[in-house]
Design a protein around this motif. Sequence first.
Motif, PDB file in Angstrom:
ATOM      1  N   PHE A 275      53.869  51.403  -5.116  1.00  0.00           N
ATOM      2  CA  PHE A 275      53.755  51.773  -3.773  1.00  0.00           C
ATOM      3  C   PHE A 275      54.706  53.045  -3.665  1.00  0.00           C
ATOM      4  CE2 PHE A 275      54.705  51.484   0.894  1.00  0.00           C
ATOM      5  CZ  PHE A 275      53.420  52.175   1.141  1.00  0.00           C
ATOM      6  N   SER A 309      53.726  41.637   9.943  1.00  0.00           N
ATOM      7  CA  SER A 309      53.194  42.996   9.611  1.00  0.00           C
ATOM      8  C   SER A 309      52.044  43.552  10.542  1.00  0.00           C
ATOM      9  CB  SER A 309      53.040  43.407   7.956  1.00  0.00           C
ATOM     10  OG  SER A 309      54.115  43.004   7.495  1.00  0.00           O
ATOM     11  N   LEU A 312      48.535  42.979   9.027  1.00  0.00           N
ATOM     12  CA  LEU A 312      48.481  43.640   7.755  1.00  0.00           C
ATOM     13  C   LEU A 312      48.611  42.390   6.710  1.00  0.00           C
ATOM     14  CD1 LEU A 312      47.195  45.950   6.156  1.00  0.00           C
ATOM     15  CD2 LEU A 312      49.881  46.615   5.946  1.00  0.00           C
ATOM     16  N   ILE A 314      48.138  41.164   2.099  1.00  0.00           N
ATOM     17  CA  ILE A 314      47.890  42.059   0.867  1.00  0.00           C
ATOM     18  C   ILE A 314      47.793  40.764  -0.142  1.00  0.00           C
ATOM     19  CG2 ILE A 314      49.001  43.185  -0.939  1.00  0.00           C
ATOM     20  CD1 ILE A 314      50.298  45.102   1.188  1.00  0.00           C
ATOM     21  N   MET A 331      43.900  45.104   0.174  1.00  0.00           N
ATOM     22  CA  MET A 331      44.798  45.225   1.454  1.00  0.00           C
ATOM     23  C   MET A 331      44.060  45.221   2.646  1.00  0.00           C
ATOM     24  SD  MET A 331      47.617  48.360   0.840  1.00  0.00           S
ATOM     25  CE  MET A 331      48.720  48.330  -0.450  1.00  0.00           C
ATOM     26  N   PHE A 334      44.022  46.608   8.520  1.00  0.00           N
ATOM     27  CA  PHE A 334      44.549  47.815   8.836  1.00  0.00           C
ATOM     28  C   PHE A 334      44.056  48.064  10.174  1.00  0.00           C
ATOM     29  CE2 PHE A 334      45.201  48.858   4.433  1.00  0.00           C
ATOM     30  CZ  PHE A 334      46.441  49.302   4.236  1.00  0.00           C
ATOM     31  N   HIS A 338      49.605  50.668  11.759  1.00  0.00           N
ATOM     32  CA  HIS A 338      50.063  50.357  10.556  1.00  0.00           C
ATOM     33  C   HIS A 338      50.423  51.740   9.682  1.00  0.00           C
ATOM     34  CE1 HIS A 338      47.606  46.616  10.987  1.00  0.00           C
ATOM     35  NE2 HIS A 338      48.872  46.265  11.051  1.00  0.00           N
ATOM     36  N   HIS A 342      54.951  48.903   7.449  1.00  0.00           N
ATOM     37  CA  HIS A 342      54.102  47.793   7.390  1.00  0.00           C
ATOM     38  C   HIS A 342      53.535  47.343   5.965  1.00  0.00           C
ATOM     39  CE1 HIS A 342      53.608  49.180  11.691  1.00  0.00           C
ATOM     40  NE2 HIS A 342      53.346  47.882  12.128  1.00  0.00           N
ATOM     41  N   ILE A 343      52.997  48.453   5.394  1.00  0.00           N
ATOM     42  CA  ILE A 343      52.681  48.095   3.839  1.00  0.00           C
ATOM     43  C   ILE A 343      53.944  47.466   2.972  1.00  0.00           C
ATOM     44  CG2 ILE A 343      51.574  48.880   1.721  1.00  0.00           C
ATOM     45  CD1 ILE A 343      50.060  51.077   3.543  1.00  0.00           C
ATOM     46  N   TYR A 344      54.561  48.097   3.122  1.00  0.00           N
ATOM     47  CA  TYR A 344      55.998  47.767   2.481  1.00  0.00           C
ATOM     48  C   TYR A 344      56.387  46.267   2.742  1.00  0.00           C
ATOM     49  CZ  TYR A 344      60.094  48.404  -0.557  1.00  0.00           C
ATOM     50  OH  TYR A 344      60.936  48.395  -1.598  1.00  0.00           O
ATOM     51  N   ALA A 346      54.297  44.015   4.262  1.00  0.00           N
ATOM     52  CA  ALA A 346      53.328  43.199   3.843  1.00  0.00           C
ATOM     53  C   ALA A 346      53.413  43.278   2.325  1.00  0.00           C
ATOM     54  CB  ALA A 346      51.943  43.864   4.044  1.00  0.00           C
ATOM     55  N   ILE A 347      53.814  43.882   1.511  1.00  0.00           N
ATOM     56  CA  ILE A 347      53.867  43.592  -0.014  1.00  0.00           C
ATOM     57  C   ILE A 347      54.769  42.366  -0.217  1.00  0.00           C
ATOM     58  CG2 ILE A 347      54.475  44.324  -2.121  1.00  0.00           C
ATOM     59  CD1 ILE A 347      53.500  47.083  -1.405  1.00  0.00           C
TER      60      ILE A 347
END
Length: 477
Positions: A275, A309, A312, A314, A331, A334, A338, A342-344, A346-347
């Motif tokens: 990512f 998140s 969100l 994953i 994923m 959304f 986001h 948020h993605i980081y 959520a990972i």
Amino acid sequence: MKYILAIDGGSQSTKLIIFDTHGNIICEESEPLRPMSLPKVGWVEHPDDDLWTSLVTASQRLMERFEGDPSDIVGAGLCSIRFDRVILKKDGTLAQPALSWMDSRVSVPYVHDNPEAAYVTSTNGYLTRRLTGECRDTAATYQGQWPIDTDTWEWSNDGKVMSHYNIPREMLFDLVMPGEILGYLTAEAASILHLPKGLPIVATSNDKAVESLGTGTIDYENGMISLGTYICGAVHGESNPKDCRNYWVNFACMPHKYLYESNGIRRGMWLISWFKELLGEEVRMHARELGIGPEQYLETLAADVAPGSDGLMIIPEWLAPAGQPYKKGIMLGFDVRHGAGHIYRAIMESIAMTMKNRMDEMCAELGITLKQITVSGGGSNSNLFMQIFADVFGVPAVRNVVNGAAAVGAAICVAVAAGIYPDFGTAAKEMVRVKDITDPIPAHAGLYKKINEGIYSSLTSVTDGLMKRAYDIFDGN
């Protein structure tokens, strides 16, 4: 002053650390491995002789920096990647590139299709041969497609078993136990590595078992979470149960002890690196402006995001298991709120919740309850990640002073072999030290419990059917 050398070969780098006999780091060096070679679909190979050359480079730099007397190094503990398969010529050199644990060929019995092949061994066995000239290996590295008797820790004497795995006994190395001497450093290897000739090379185990020993989690109430390219959870045990449903039994890094491993996440911490690289120069630019690294920058974004998140979620399946090729990373959830943070986050949450569920399945089958978890690996440097683990698991999350626990485990094996400590338990108590403990935040723990039990734990039961149909369309041919 006496010193211990730990050789920690991973999927992404080779690390060498010199410890004192109390587990303090005196000097360390590492050398990245080159990107894997992918000559065919499903084939994943170490390029050229990368396992050895990375060890040579790291060792030479290490000894240039080491200010002590090399003759005071009492031994070197050798720990390398498990589930790799290495085919050697009669002289101990590579007959072909070493097969990574991600290679589809290591998931099936050996096929004798290389006329130069004289030995079939592990990465530990190969490096032992290069270091000592001996055709010996630790028994505790052989899980998977090997004719090993897991009760006796010896090669099977059952002809049907040997026939199934298709490796004649003369192609297999002799076995020794963790904490025993594999051999002594040859003059040729010593000259190349800048290490003392005759240095004892000590057997450890497979990398996850060595790491578990190095965390000090040697009883069943303390679990380990290993944050590596492959992420798994583990607890130690005394017996060798068969027909396990939600975990598998591995050799521990202590003779005739066992490590119970949960199911895990393939390409786990790789996902965070992926990512980061996906976002590219923009992240690096902002990180430079703040005088921090790209991952630290992304963590600052993630720390501003609320637990959960904002919906969100994953599924961290970026590398499908061999028997379930339809598995894919997903994923979902959304909306316009986001962003990268948020993605980081959520990972991180997906890794923690996936491992919570896998560990819960294992512990329920074993009939045990964890009192705490110790998080090992570079990911434990993140305060946010440690808090997420504590909140998701609902128990304290421990971080040790040395988070590269495989190196500590290798050093413990040397300490036992050299007689510095009488047994593994004593050595672990003397050489493993806790840095800090993160307690769960009750409100966050309650939210994660609600998310996990209400949604996350059942996600793949919904998405697997869709992924199977997608696989038939996109990959089935």
